[in-house]
Write an enzyme that holds these catalytic residues in place. Sequence first.
Site, short mmCIF file in Angstrom:
data_model
loop_
_atom_site.label_atom_id
_atom_site.label_comp_id
_atom_site.label_asym_id
_atom_site.label_seq_id
_atom_site.Cartn_x
_atom_site.Cartn_y
_atom_site.Cartn_z
N HIS A 191 -21.26 25.18 61.20
CA HIS A 191 -22.02 24.34 60.28
C HIS A 191 -21.51 24.44 58.85
O HIS A 191 -21.74 23.56 58.03
CB HIS A 191 -23.52 24.63 60.39
CG HIS A 191 -24.08 24.07 61.65
ND1 HIS A 191 -24.24 24.82 62.78
CD2 HIS A 191 -24.43 22.80 61.97
CE1 HIS A 191 -24.71 24.03 63.75
NE2 HIS A 191 -24.83 22.81 63.29
N ARG A 298 -29.63 16.33 60.02
CA ARG A 298 -29.88 17.73 60.37
C ARG A 298 -30.97 18.28 59.45
O ARG A 298 -30.70 18.90 58.43
CB ARG A 298 -28.60 18.56 60.21
CG ARG A 298 -27.52 18.27 61.24
CD ARG A 298 -26.34 19.23 61.07
NE ARG A 298 -25.44 19.22 62.20
CZ ARG A 298 -24.33 18.47 62.29
NH1 ARG A 298 -23.99 17.67 61.31
NH2 ARG A 298 -23.56 18.55 63.36
N ARG A 334 -33.30 14.57 63.42
CA ARG A 334 -33.24 15.60 64.45
C ARG A 334 -34.20 16.71 63.99
O ARG A 334 -34.08 17.21 62.87
CB ARG A 334 -31.80 16.14 64.52
CG ARG A 334 -31.48 16.98 65.73
CD ARG A 334 -31.40 18.46 65.52
NE ARG A 334 -30.51 18.98 64.52
CZ ARG A 334 -29.26 19.38 64.74
NH1 ARG A 334 -28.71 19.25 65.89
NH2 ARG A 334 -28.57 19.93 63.76
N GLU A 433 -26.79 18.59 74.83
CA GLU A 433 -25.79 19.51 74.28
C GLU A 433 -25.74 20.83 75.06
O GLU A 433 -25.09 21.78 74.65
CB GLU A 433 -26.03 19.75 72.79
CG GLU A 433 -27.44 20.11 72.40
CD GLU A 433 -27.62 20.25 70.88
OE1 GLU A 433 -26.62 20.29 70.13
OE2 GLU A 433 -28.78 20.36 70.45
N ASN A 456 -20.61 19.44 69.86
CA ASN A 456 -20.25 20.74 69.25
C ASN A 456 -20.78 21.87 70.12
O ASN A 456 -20.09 22.85 70.39
CB ASN A 456 -20.86 20.87 67.85
CG ASN A 456 -20.38 19.77 66.93
OD1 ASN A 456 -19.34 19.20 67.17
ND2 ASN A 456 -21.15 19.48 65.90
N ASP A 457 -22.04 21.72 70.53
CA ASP A 457 -22.62 22.74 71.39
C ASP A 457 -22.23 22.54 72.84
O ASP A 457 -21.94 23.50 73.55
CB ASP A 457 -24.15 22.74 71.26
CG ASP A 457 -24.58 23.45 69.98
OD1 ASP A 457 -24.07 24.55 69.73
OD2 ASP A 457 -25.39 22.89 69.24
N ARG A 467 -18.24 28.41 69.20
CA ARG A 467 -17.70 27.38 68.30
C ARG A 467 -17.31 27.90 66.93
O ARG A 467 -16.64 27.21 66.17
CB ARG A 467 -18.71 26.22 68.17
CG ARG A 467 -20.00 26.59 67.48
CD ARG A 467 -21.06 25.51 67.66
NE ARG A 467 -21.19 24.63 66.51
CZ ARG A 467 -22.16 23.73 66.36
NH1 ARG A 467 -23.10 23.59 67.28
NH2 ARG A 467 -22.22 22.97 65.30
N CYS A 504 -22.93 12.54 68.64
CA CYS A 504 -23.00 12.93 67.23
C CYS A 504 -22.28 14.24 66.94
O CYS A 504 -22.34 14.74 65.82
CB CYS A 504 -24.45 12.98 66.76
SG CYS A 504 -25.44 14.15 67.67
#
Length: 582
Positions: A191, A298, A334, A433, A456-457, A467, A504
């Site tokens: 992040h 986010r 989200r 995810e 990403n996850d 990650r 996303c």
Amino acid sequence: MKTLNGIAASPGVAIGKVFLVDSEEVSISKRPIKESAIPKEITRLQDALTKTRAEILSIRDRISQEMGKEHGDIFNAHLMVLEDRAMIEEVMGRIKKEKLATEYIFSQVLKKYVQSFLKIDDEYLRERVSDINDVGRRMIRNLVGEKRVSLDNLKEKVILVAYDLSPSDTAVMHRKNVIGFATDIGGRTSHTAIMAKSLEIPAVVGLESATHQIHNGDIAIVDGIQGVVIINPTPTEINKYKQEQLRFSEFNKGLKKFKDLPCVTTDGKRIELAANIEIPEETASVLSHGADGIGLYRSEFLYMNRPGLPNEEEQYQAYKKVVMEMAPKPVIVRTFDLGGDKFLSHLEMPHEMNPFLGWRAIRFCLATPEIFKVQLRAILRASAHGKIRIMYPMISGVSELRAANKLLEQAKEELKARKISYDAKIEVGAMIEIPSAALTSDILAPEVNFFSIGTNDLIQYAIAVDRINERIAYLYEPTHPAVLRLLKMIVDTGHQHKIWVGICGEMSGDPILTPVLLGLGLDEISTSPVMIPEIKKIIRSLSFEEAKKITEYVLTLKTGVEVVNFLKLKYQQIVRSTQTKK
Ligand code: PEP
Ligand code: MG
């Protein structure tokens, strides 16, 4: 001049003076403790000693293996500092006597040792000072946990060099004279990297030993495109990179013409191209880059860098601002995803061995419904002012989804009782995810209005690759056949159930992958605002039919590398064809 190679985290080039974040930037407060807390403080000291010792042993063994025993042996000197009984006794004695927090006493004792070593007329011993400081830094980090960086006193524009930076540190950088940064650890989808991209701050992460090789006041170039950091460059090198800066800004200017054009393929398929944001101030950038909406807000960043939790009114105002600025375009909020690599400064979230597999996101929300419902009410209230959708992060199965939806219904009832209006038809989506969600997407689909794939996850869980770990970054492959198959499965299942499916995660912003995302049939692509024009350009130069063929073909390939190589060739063809059309 020295060149360090790392992971390109945020595009752009920064040239400037280095501000090295060392132990001085860790906040060590002179915190008094009660008499009854002394045993706990002594245990903290012992735990930190054990942890630090284990870290040093593991570095020593790795270095010995990779570079030879004589290099590894350097770390024996570090171990000796930790095993200095006199020093440890002194720390313990002073904790008991002065009743002050361990980290404060430890840093004081360490400073005293450093001073006495500096006075010794023996070069070998004087050189041990850097060992002592190194061990001290590790100890303090293990005692105070996450390193907080104070950027408040930066008087000039700097390039920040740090072992690590938290996403919350990064979130305030744009207001603090930071023009670029470089870190020892971290991966492309951490992040911290994502935040840097959003704020358009060039960054390179995963440099491994930048903090050891770069000094305060050095001049450095951060090349966030190639993932390179150059220390004390020659004038020729500086000129070369100034040209590169110019080229980069020209390239971006050239893409501006796509801003107001629709995101549509040459054979007429319309894709919703949306933006990911972390903080409300980003909406201006979202609009100026020509996004169709916000596909991922986010919201957890609202909870960070502050002493307490944001209340309903404050959250309502933040969401309302975003939705009104974006209206009539849609905004997907989200619900907050804390845990993993994002923590609250004030909430004592337990320290976990595997935070990405732990008490994170919807798990945290369902365990603290009163906190969660405050957010749900705030989002619902904001939905009266424009088009808002809600989506839940880290759904692992339908029970969590149902539990979240139940709380959403309660939040609606609570607002009704207060006679406050909201969009009664608000759409709800699940982030896909976690592989278990992908595999049960047929069970989840009937309970939601849409899916948004968080790659990403999804990638880290599907291939078991952390990650944010730079050492295994080479294994973090968005093009791994397992990932591509999961994506296909999610999109096909969503469509069978007549719901739309978006993506996303960061792979949405890689132009090389755009043909595949298109060919998979994704309805929406949400990415960093800065990447939108380029992605739109690719989509506008391809037909859906062509993209489907590309996707069909890559799904037959056996390795991620084969897929990347093929897609790179395709990308070059696409770019060449757009150039000849000009
Ligand atoms: C993802 O996991 O792909 C995602 C978009 O969410 P985050 O990066 O915030 O975990
Ligand atoms: Mg995620």
